[in-house]
Design a protein around this motif. Sequence first.
Motif, PDB file in Angstrom:
ATOM      1  N   ARG A  29       1.500   7.956   8.073  1.00  0.00           N
ATOM      2  CA  ARG A  29       3.163   8.484   8.447  1.00  0.00           C
ATOM      3  C   ARG A  29       3.099   9.067   9.848  1.00  0.00           C
ATOM      4  O   ARG A  29       4.094   9.146  10.517  1.00  0.00           O
ATOM      5  CB  ARG A  29       3.563   9.512   7.436  1.00  0.00           C
ATOM      6  CG  ARG A  29       3.477   8.938   5.961  1.00  0.00           C
ATOM      7  CD  ARG A  29       4.805   8.119   5.960  1.00  0.00           C
ATOM      8  NE  ARG A  29       5.004   7.602   4.366  1.00  0.00           N
ATOM      9  CZ  ARG A  29       4.510   6.380   4.134  1.00  0.00           C
ATOM     10  NH1 ARG A  29       4.202   5.699   4.973  1.00  0.00           N
ATOM     11  NH2 ARG A  29       4.541   6.323   2.709  1.00  0.00           N
ATOM     12  N   ARG A  30       1.951   9.717  10.340  1.00  0.00           N
ATOM     13  CA  ARG A  30       2.040  10.277  11.641  1.00  0.00           C
ATOM     14  C   ARG A  30       1.638   9.792  12.721  1.00  0.00           C
ATOM     15  O   ARG A  30       0.686   8.848  12.567  1.00  0.00           O
ATOM     16  CB  ARG A  30       1.252  11.608  11.381  1.00  0.00           C
ATOM     17  CG  ARG A  30       1.800  12.588  10.090  1.00  0.00           C
ATOM     18  CD  ARG A  30       1.166  13.793   9.663  1.00  0.00           C
ATOM     19  NE  ARG A  30       1.741  14.484   8.621  1.00  0.00           N
ATOM     20  CZ  ARG A  30       1.322  15.685   8.073  1.00  0.00           C
ATOM     21  NH1 ARG A  30       0.221  15.846   8.483  1.00  0.00           N
ATOM     22  NH2 ARG A  30       2.017  16.196   7.228  1.00  0.00           N
ATOM     23  N   ASP A  32      -0.666  10.186  15.166  1.00  0.00           N
ATOM     24  CA  ASP A  32      -2.030  10.112  15.500  1.00  0.00           C
ATOM     25  C   ASP A  32      -2.541   9.129  14.514  1.00  0.00           C
ATOM     26  O   ASP A  32      -3.676   8.512  14.778  1.00  0.00           O
ATOM     27  CB  ASP A  32      -2.789  11.411  15.665  1.00  0.00           C
ATOM     28  CG  ASP A  32      -2.278  12.341  16.696  1.00  0.00           C
ATOM     29  OD1 ASP A  32      -1.940  11.913  17.730  1.00  0.00           O
ATOM     30  OD2 ASP A  32      -2.471  13.598  16.928  1.00  0.00           O
ATOM     31  N   GLU A  33      -2.108   9.147  13.348  1.00  0.00           N
ATOM     32  CA  GLU A  33      -2.782   8.068  12.431  1.00  0.00           C
ATOM     33  C   GLU A  33      -2.343   6.799  12.644  1.00  0.00           C
ATOM     34  O   GLU A  33      -3.338   5.789  12.677  1.00  0.00           O
ATOM     35  CB  GLU A  33      -2.237   8.362  10.773  1.00  0.00           C
ATOM     36  CG  GLU A  33      -2.569   9.834  10.206  1.00  0.00           C
ATOM     37  CD  GLU A  33      -1.747  10.091   9.176  1.00  0.00           C
ATOM     38  OE1 GLU A  33      -2.339  10.859   8.188  1.00  0.00           O
ATOM     39  OE2 GLU A  33      -0.612   9.498   8.865  1.00  0.00           O
ATOM     40  N   THR A  60      12.658   9.103  10.372  1.00  0.00           N
ATOM     41  CA  THR A  60      11.774  10.044  10.671  1.00  0.00           C
ATOM     42  C   THR A  60      12.037  11.489   9.639  1.00  0.00           C
ATOM     43  O   THR A  60      13.104  11.418   8.964  1.00  0.00           O
ATOM     44  CB  THR A  60      11.892  10.716  12.067  1.00  0.00           C
ATOM     45  OG1 THR A  60      13.295  10.996  12.206  1.00  0.00           O
ATOM     46  CG2 THR A  60      11.517   9.590  12.945  1.00  0.00           C
ATOM     47  N   TYR A  63       8.250  17.738   9.882  1.00  0.00           N
ATOM     48  CA  TYR A  63       6.853  18.370   9.104  1.00  0.00           C
ATOM     49  C   TYR A  63       6.495  19.413  10.120  1.00  0.00           C
ATOM     50  O   TYR A  63       6.628  19.359  11.156  1.00  0.00           O
ATOM     51  CB  TYR A  63       6.026  17.472   8.577  1.00  0.00           C
ATOM     52  CG  TYR A  63       5.066  17.002   9.721  1.00  0.00           C
ATOM     53  CD1 TYR A  63       3.848  17.592   9.708  1.00  0.00           C
ATOM     54  CD2 TYR A  63       5.323  15.693  10.340  1.00  0.00           C
ATOM     55  CE1 TYR A  63       2.930  17.119  10.604  1.00  0.00           C
ATOM     56  CE2 TYR A  63       4.474  15.394  11.143  1.00  0.00           C
ATOM     57  CZ  TYR A  63       3.151  15.950  11.459  1.00  0.00           C
ATOM     58  OH  TYR A  63       2.423  15.226  12.516  1.00  0.00           O
ATOM     59  N   ARG A  71       6.956  18.502  14.061  1.00  0.00           N
ATOM     60  CA  ARG A  71       6.535  17.213  14.551  1.00  0.00           C
ATOM     61  C   ARG A  71       7.455  16.346  13.223  1.00  0.00           C
ATOM     62  O   ARG A  71       8.141  16.871  12.398  1.00  0.00           O
ATOM     63  CB  ARG A  71       5.364  16.933  14.420  1.00  0.00           C
ATOM     64  CG  ARG A  71       4.341  17.705  15.263  1.00  0.00           C
ATOM     65  CD  ARG A  71       2.863  17.161  15.091  1.00  0.00           C
ATOM     66  NE  ARG A  71       2.042  18.071  16.016  1.00  0.00           N
ATOM     67  CZ  ARG A  71       1.527  17.836  17.163  1.00  0.00           C
ATOM     68  NH1 ARG A  71       1.989  16.466  17.707  1.00  0.00           N
ATOM     69  NH2 ARG A  71       0.854  18.454  17.828  1.00  0.00           N
ATOM     70  N   GLU A  73       7.322  12.756  10.858  1.00  0.00           N
ATOM     71  CA  GLU A  73       6.469  11.202  10.325  1.00  0.00           C
ATOM     72  C   GLU A  73       7.368  10.254   9.902  1.00  0.00           C
ATOM     73  O   GLU A  73       8.516  10.569  10.070  1.00  0.00           O
ATOM     74  CB  GLU A  73       5.613  11.814   9.336  1.00  0.00           C
ATOM     75  CG  GLU A  73       6.392  12.585   8.046  1.00  0.00           C
ATOM     76  CD  GLU A  73       5.588  13.263   6.845  1.00  0.00           C
ATOM     77  OE1 GLU A  73       4.518  13.277   7.099  1.00  0.00           O
ATOM     78  OE2 GLU A  73       6.118  13.265   5.734  1.00  0.00           O
ATOM     79  N   TYR A  74       6.940   9.133  10.019  1.00  0.00           N
ATOM     80  CA  TYR A  74       7.675   7.856   9.726  1.00  0.00           C
ATOM     81  C   TYR A  74       7.692   7.565   8.275  1.00  0.00           C
ATOM     82  O   TYR A  74       6.436   7.373   7.746  1.00  0.00           O
ATOM     83  CB  TYR A  74       7.234   7.011  10.971  1.00  0.00           C
ATOM     84  CG  TYR A  74       7.268   7.398  12.152  1.00  0.00           C
ATOM     85  CD1 TYR A  74       8.761   7.395  13.056  1.00  0.00           C
ATOM     86  CD2 TYR A  74       6.377   8.373  12.772  1.00  0.00           C
ATOM     87  CE1 TYR A  74       8.736   7.914  14.181  1.00  0.00           C
ATOM     88  CE2 TYR A  74       6.494   8.887  13.942  1.00  0.00           C
ATOM     89  CZ  TYR A  74       7.565   8.553  14.815  1.00  0.00           C
ATOM     90  OH  TYR A  74       8.109   9.078  16.176  1.00  0.00           O
TER      91      TYR A  74
END
Length: 141
Positions: A29-30, A32-33, A60, A63, A71, A73-74
């Motif tokens: 979801r994030r 960097d991941e 989006t 969080y 930020r 998350e997706y």
Amino acid sequence: MTDCVANVLDLVGERWALLVVREVALGLRRFDEIQAATGMPRGGLSDRLQRLTAAGILATRPYRIPGARARVEYTLTEAGVDLLPVLSALSDWGERHLDSNLVPEIVYRHSGCGGRVTVKLLCECGEQADPHGRLIAEVNR
């Protein structure tokens, strides 16, 4: 008249777009991941996430980690979920027509029985269409 397939390919036809959709579908979801999983350059990933979000494929959700800035998350929207058969079909096609030593990184399975999910041409009447015989393509120009 614009070509629907050309418009779709303009949005998701380049390599990174569908890989981003795949990773989000797998639960990443994030930023960097997703970046770590795809190996995509950060600037390109940022651009791709913006395009997919603007197109309504991703949504989006904010969080915040304590002590850090807010930020996002997706997540997949319904339009994003509708791309999963495309990913499955591409994977199936690759297994059948590309290097026979390729092992699929992801195999799509039915959560109910564990069977492998495949994509078929299915008529709205419920019958499977035969692309070599009874399939008719209508051209609207």
